[in-house]
Design a protein around this motif. Structure first.
Motif, mmCIF file in Angstrom:
data_model
loop_
_atom_site.group_PDB
_atom_site.id
_atom_site.type_symbol
_atom_site.label_atom_id
_atom_site.label_comp_id
_atom_site.label_asym_id
_atom_site.label_seq_id
_atom_site.Cartn_x
_atom_site.Cartn_y
_atom_site.Cartn_z
ATOM 1 N N LEU A 176 -11.684 -2.115 15.100
ATOM 2 C CA LEU A 176 -11.720 -0.654 15.046
ATOM 3 C C LEU A 176 -11.206 -0.114 13.723
ATOM 4 O O LEU A 176 -11.690 0.911 13.236
ATOM 5 C CB LEU A 176 -10.897 -0.077 16.198
ATOM 6 C CG LEU A 176 -11.484 -0.253 17.594
ATOM 7 C CD1 LEU A 176 -10.547 0.338 18.645
ATOM 8 C CD2 LEU A 176 -12.850 0.412 17.695
ATOM 9 N N SER A 177 -10.217 -0.784 13.120
ATOM 10 C CA SER A 177 -9.720 -0.319 11.825
ATOM 11 C C SER A 177 -10.745 -0.494 10.717
ATOM 12 O O SER A 177 -10.721 0.232 9.725
ATOM 13 C CB SER A 177 -8.436 -1.074 11.470
ATOM 14 O OG SER A 177 -8.695 -2.461 11.313
ATOM 15 N N ILE A 178 -11.665 -1.443 10.873
ATOM 16 C CA ILE A 178 -12.702 -1.655 9.857
ATOM 17 C C ILE A 178 -13.916 -0.768 10.110
ATOM 18 O O ILE A 178 -14.387 -0.067 9.203
ATOM 19 C CB ILE A 178 -13.111 -3.144 9.828
ATOM 20 C CG1 ILE A 178 -11.922 -4.013 9.411
ATOM 21 C CG2 ILE A 178 -14.293 -3.355 8.882
ATOM 22 C CD1 ILE A 178 -12.195 -5.500 9.510
ATOM 23 N N PRO A 229 -13.881 11.723 4.030
ATOM 24 C CA PRO A 229 -12.686 11.741 4.886
ATOM 25 C C PRO A 229 -11.456 11.313 4.101
ATOM 26 O O PRO A 229 -11.538 10.455 3.211
ATOM 27 C CB PRO A 229 -13.023 10.734 5.985
ATOM 28 C CG PRO A 229 -14.506 10.613 5.955
ATOM 29 C CD PRO A 229 -14.918 10.811 4.536
ATOM 30 N N PRO A 230 -10.307 11.897 4.371
ATOM 31 C CA PRO A 230 -9.076 11.558 3.643
ATOM 32 C C PRO A 230 -8.476 10.233 4.108
ATOM 33 O O PRO A 230 -7.331 10.168 4.566
ATOM 34 C CB PRO A 230 -8.158 12.743 3.964
ATOM 35 C CG PRO A 230 -8.582 13.193 5.312
ATOM 36 C CD PRO A 230 -10.072 12.971 5.370
ATOM 37 N N TYR A 231 -9.266 9.151 3.997
ATOM 38 C CA TYR A 231 -8.771 7.854 4.400
ATOM 39 C C TYR A 231 -7.865 7.286 3.296
ATOM 40 O O TYR A 231 -8.129 7.426 2.111
ATOM 41 C CB TYR A 231 -9.923 6.886 4.659
ATOM 42 C CG TYR A 231 -10.776 7.266 5.837
ATOM 43 C CD1 TYR A 231 -10.209 7.830 6.966
ATOM 44 C CD2 TYR A 231 -12.140 7.039 5.831
ATOM 45 C CE1 TYR A 231 -10.986 8.181 8.050
ATOM 46 C CE2 TYR A 231 -12.928 7.386 6.911
ATOM 47 C CZ TYR A 231 -12.341 7.959 8.011
ATOM 48 O OH TYR A 231 -13.118 8.307 9.097
ATOM 49 N N HIS A 232 -6.829 6.645 3.745
ATOM 50 C CA HIS A 232 -5.904 5.971 2.834
ATOM 51 C C HIS A 232 -5.403 4.728 3.540
ATOM 52 O O HIS A 232 -5.429 4.631 4.768
ATOM 53 C CB HIS A 232 -4.752 6.905 2.439
ATOM 54 C CG HIS A 232 -3.929 6.384 1.299
ATOM 55 N ND1 HIS A 232 -2.787 5.630 1.483
ATOM 56 C CD2 HIS A 232 -4.092 6.498 -0.048
ATOM 57 C CE1 HIS A 232 -2.283 5.294 0.308
ATOM 58 N NE2 HIS A 232 -3.055 5.817 -0.640
ATOM 59 N N ILE A 233 -4.934 3.778 2.755
ATOM 60 C CA ILE A 233 -4.493 2.525 3.357
ATOM 61 C C ILE A 233 -3.347 2.762 4.337
ATOM 62 O O ILE A 233 -3.244 2.109 5.384
ATOM 63 C CB ILE A 233 -4.083 1.528 2.252
ATOM 64 C CG1 ILE A 233 -3.749 0.163 2.860
ATOM 65 C CG2 ILE A 233 -2.946 2.079 1.422
ATOM 66 C CD1 ILE A 233 -4.899 -0.501 3.543
ATOM 67 N N THR A 234 -2.488 3.721 4.042
ATOM 68 C CA THR A 234 -1.385 4.013 4.968
ATOM 69 C C THR A 234 -1.899 4.638 6.263
ATOM 70 O O THR A 234 -1.358 4.367 7.337
ATOM 71 C CB THR A 234 -0.391 4.967 4.287
ATOM 72 O OG1 THR A 234 -1.073 6.161 3.881
ATOM 73 C CG2 THR A 234 0.253 4.312 3.073
ATOM 74 N N VAL A 235 -2.939 5.480 6.156
ATOM 75 C CA VAL A 235 -3.513 6.083 7.359
ATOM 76 C C VAL A 235 -4.125 5.007 8.251
ATOM 77 O O VAL A 235 -3.934 4.997 9.477
ATOM 78 C CB VAL A 235 -4.554 7.148 6.974
ATOM 79 C CG1 VAL A 235 -5.219 7.724 8.222
ATOM 80 C CG2 VAL A 235 -3.902 8.259 6.164
ATOM 81 N N ILE A 236 -4.843 4.082 7.639
ATOM 82 C CA ILE A 236 -5.483 3.007 8.408
ATOM 83 C C ILE A 236 -4.424 2.110 9.053
ATOM 84 O O ILE A 236 -4.537 1.726 10.228
ATOM 85 C CB ILE A 236 -6.413 2.186 7.500
ATOM 86 C CG1 ILE A 236 -7.481 3.091 6.870
ATOM 87 C CG2 ILE A 236 -7.070 1.065 8.285
ATOM 88 C CD1 ILE A 236 -8.365 3.771 7.858
ATOM 89 N N LEU A 237 -3.350 1.782 8.295
ATOM 90 C CA LEU A 237 -2.314 0.914 8.841
ATOM 91 C C LEU A 237 -1.571 1.599 9.987
ATOM 92 O O LEU A 237 -1.240 0.964 11.006
ATOM 93 C CB LEU A 237 -1.328 0.516 7.732
ATOM 94 C CG LEU A 237 -1.871 -0.472 6.689
ATOM 95 C CD1 LEU A 237 -0.827 -0.733 5.616
ATOM 96 C CD2 LEU A 237 -2.299 -1.778 7.342
ATOM 97 N N ARG A 238 -1.294 2.905 9.840
ATOM 98 C CA ARG A 238 -0.602 3.622 10.916
ATOM 99 C C ARG A 238 -1.451 3.678 12.185
ATOM 100 O O ARG A 238 -0.946 3.472 13.297
ATOM 101 C CB ARG A 238 -0.248 5.029 10.446
ATOM 102 C CG ARG A 238 1.028 5.074 9.629
ATOM 103 C CD ARG A 238 1.188 6.358 8.857
ATOM 104 N NE ARG A 238 0.840 7.529 9.626
ATOM 105 C CZ ARG A 238 0.763 8.753 9.105
ATOM 106 N NH1 ARG A 238 1.012 8.935 7.822
ATOM 107 N NH2 ARG A 238 0.451 9.788 9.861
ATOM 108 N N SER A 239 -2.738 3.961 12.025
ATOM 109 C CA SER A 239 -3.607 3.983 13.201
ATOM 110 C C SER A 239 -3.757 2.601 13.808
ATOM 111 O O SER A 239 -3.855 2.457 15.034
ATOM 112 C CB SER A 239 -4.980 4.553 12.819
ATOM 113 O OG SER A 239 -5.625 3.716 11.870
ATOM 114 N N LEU A 240 -3.739 1.555 12.956
ATOM 115 C CA LEU A 240 -3.840 0.182 13.459
ATOM 116 C C LEU A 240 -2.615 -0.178 14.293
ATOM 117 O O LEU A 240 -2.727 -0.705 15.417
ATOM 118 C CB LEU A 240 -4.002 -0.787 12.289
ATOM 119 C CG LEU A 240 -3.977 -2.285 12.634
ATOM 120 C CD1 LEU A 240 -5.156 -2.644 13.515
ATOM 121 C CD2 LEU A 240 -3.984 -3.115 11.349
ATOM 122 N N VAL A 241 -1.423 0.127 13.782
ATOM 123 C CA VAL A 241 -0.188 -0.226 14.492
ATOM 124 C C VAL A 241 -0.054 0.588 15.781
ATOM 125 O O VAL A 241 0.279 0.056 16.847
ATOM 126 C CB VAL A 241 1.024 -0.022 13.570
ATOM 127 C CG1 VAL A 241 2.321 -0.225 14.342
ATOM 128 C CG2 VAL A 241 0.961 -0.979 12.395
#
Length: 414
Positions: free
Chosen positions: A91-93, A132-144
């Motif tokens: 889902l994160s990808i 979309p305002p995607y950022h590595i921190t946004v993806i990691l937070r949603s992943l965790v």
């Protein structure tokens, strides 16, 4: 620091609001995915481990449900963590891509609507950014956060399944052993109207019949009881549970009580007479001309009513005249060929719908809606909407073991 023009301290807009919208949409998508997986893989199914272990030196033995809760949890937890990790990484990808091209605009509009209800000062024409305002921190937070949320759901369901599947034992003894009247408590459970209580009572009886000889002897010796000896009452309840299979099979296909009541002729009472009785003079003779004003009004009203009944074209329920119907038939014959007319006929449309419905049911999407022969047989034999398979198996097992043990342990029955 000054505020932007048109904003208030209670305002929220820009990329931060879009990140919140993405996080909320991701959690909603996880909820839908978890619900689909829960139904498809039947996470609520409780696996009961039954069977007899070799006898030990003590008189009481235990069953192979002998895995305690902690051991079962340790065995199944790594598999659950691996499955959740694969889901969250996928889902994160692919989640941001699917979100950007499908539900992003709808989620943004819904978020703005809810924010305005909470009295946030957001411009009415607030628009989404092109990317979309995607950022590595946004993806990691949603992943965790997604991983922890799925882990919470799966562990809660796993704990429920493990503890409900535990044998009805307390400190190695049947749960009714602590009662002042163990046999009476067991019989009350077997005769209970509540399916859960009855299921656990038969489960406990199966454990007693297999692994507790001292309790079996107590059942055989308890003959001075209201309602009959304990062994007779237990055997009666076991036979009732087994005979429900025969009753469900015999009742299948027979008309219900409502259908039988509808098929039987009923005596219909006539309504009270509200008009004058029928005339007895010859009806084919011309009636005498009306002489009074009332008879003249009745004659005119009757003539008008007969004219409407004899001329259905003038009825308001039939607006299409036969001439109009002929014009429609001629237009249809000129505009449509015979094959086209056949294609739009109700019978052909119904057959095509059945074909598409059959294709849908044969596909993987139609699997939850299939009513296969095996499913119908299971619902007939084991009952519906909840299966009584465990109860029936425990009844057969208990009756068999008690009958075999009574040869040596039932002093009064020898």
């Amino acid at each position: 620091m000054s505020l932007p023009h048109g904003s208030t301290p209670n305002s929220t807009s820009g990329p931060s609001q879009q990140v919140r919208t993405w996080n909320g949409s991701a959690k909603a998508g996880l909820g839908l995915l978890q619900s689909a997986l829960h139904l498809y893989f039947d996470y609520d199914k409780i696996q009961r481990l039954t069977g007899q272990t070799p006898s030990s030196s003590s008189s009481e033995t235990r069953t192979i449900g002998a895995f305690n809760a902690v051991e079962q949890f340790k065995v199944r937890l790594p598999q659950i963590v691996q499955e959740i990790g694969i889901i969250c990484l996928s889902l994160s990808i692919f989640g941001p891509i699917i979100y950007a091209f499908t539900v992003r605009k709808l989620a943004w509009q819904t978020s703005l609507f809810c924010a305005r209800l909470l009295r946030y000062d957001i411009p009415y024409l607030a628009e989404l950014s092109f990317l979309p305002p995607y950022h590595i921190t946004v993806i990691l937070r949603s992943l965790v956060s997604g991983f922890l949320l799925l882990l919470l759901w799966r562990i809660s369901n796993l704990a429920f399944d493990i503890y409900v599947a535990q044998e009805p034992l307390k400190r190695g003894q049947p749960i009714s052993q602590d009662s002042r009247d163990p046999n009476g408590s067991l019989i009350n459970g077997l005769q209970s109207k509540k399916s859960l209580v009855k299921t656990f009572a038969f489960w406990e009886l199966a454990q007693i019949s297999r692994n507790f000889p001292a309790r079996r002897v107590l059942i055989f010796k308890d003959i001075d009881r209201l309602g009959g000896p304990t062994w007779s009452q237990i055997s009666t309840e076991c036979l009732k549970a087994i005979q429900t299979v025969n009753s469900r099979i015999s009742e299948y296909g027979q008309p219900s009580s409502q259908q039988q009541a509808m098929s039987q002729p009923q005596n219909v009472q006539s309504l009270p007479r509200i008009g004058p009785p029928l005339r007895e003079e010859p009806v084919f003779m011309n009636p005498p001309p009306p002489s009074t004003r009332r008879e003249m009004v009745e004659n005119k009203v009757g003539t008008f009513a007969k004219s409407i009944g004899n001329n259905p074209v003038s009825n308001y329920d039939s607006p299409i005249t036969p001439r109009t119907q002929q014009y429609l038939e001629a237009a249809r014959n000129k505009l449509l060929t015979a094959d086209q007319q056949q294609a739009i006929s109700p019978a052909h449309v119904q057959s095509q719908f059945n074909v598409y419905l059959t294709r849908f049911l044969k596909s993987w999407l139609g699997q939850p809606f299939r009513q296969t022969f095996a499913r119908r047989i299971q619902s007939i034999i084991f009952g519906h909407p909840f299966s009584e398979l465990g109860l029936i198996v425990d009844a057969v097992d208990s009756l068999t073991n008690l009958a075999a043990a009574s040869v040596k342990e039932d002093d009064y029955g020898k």
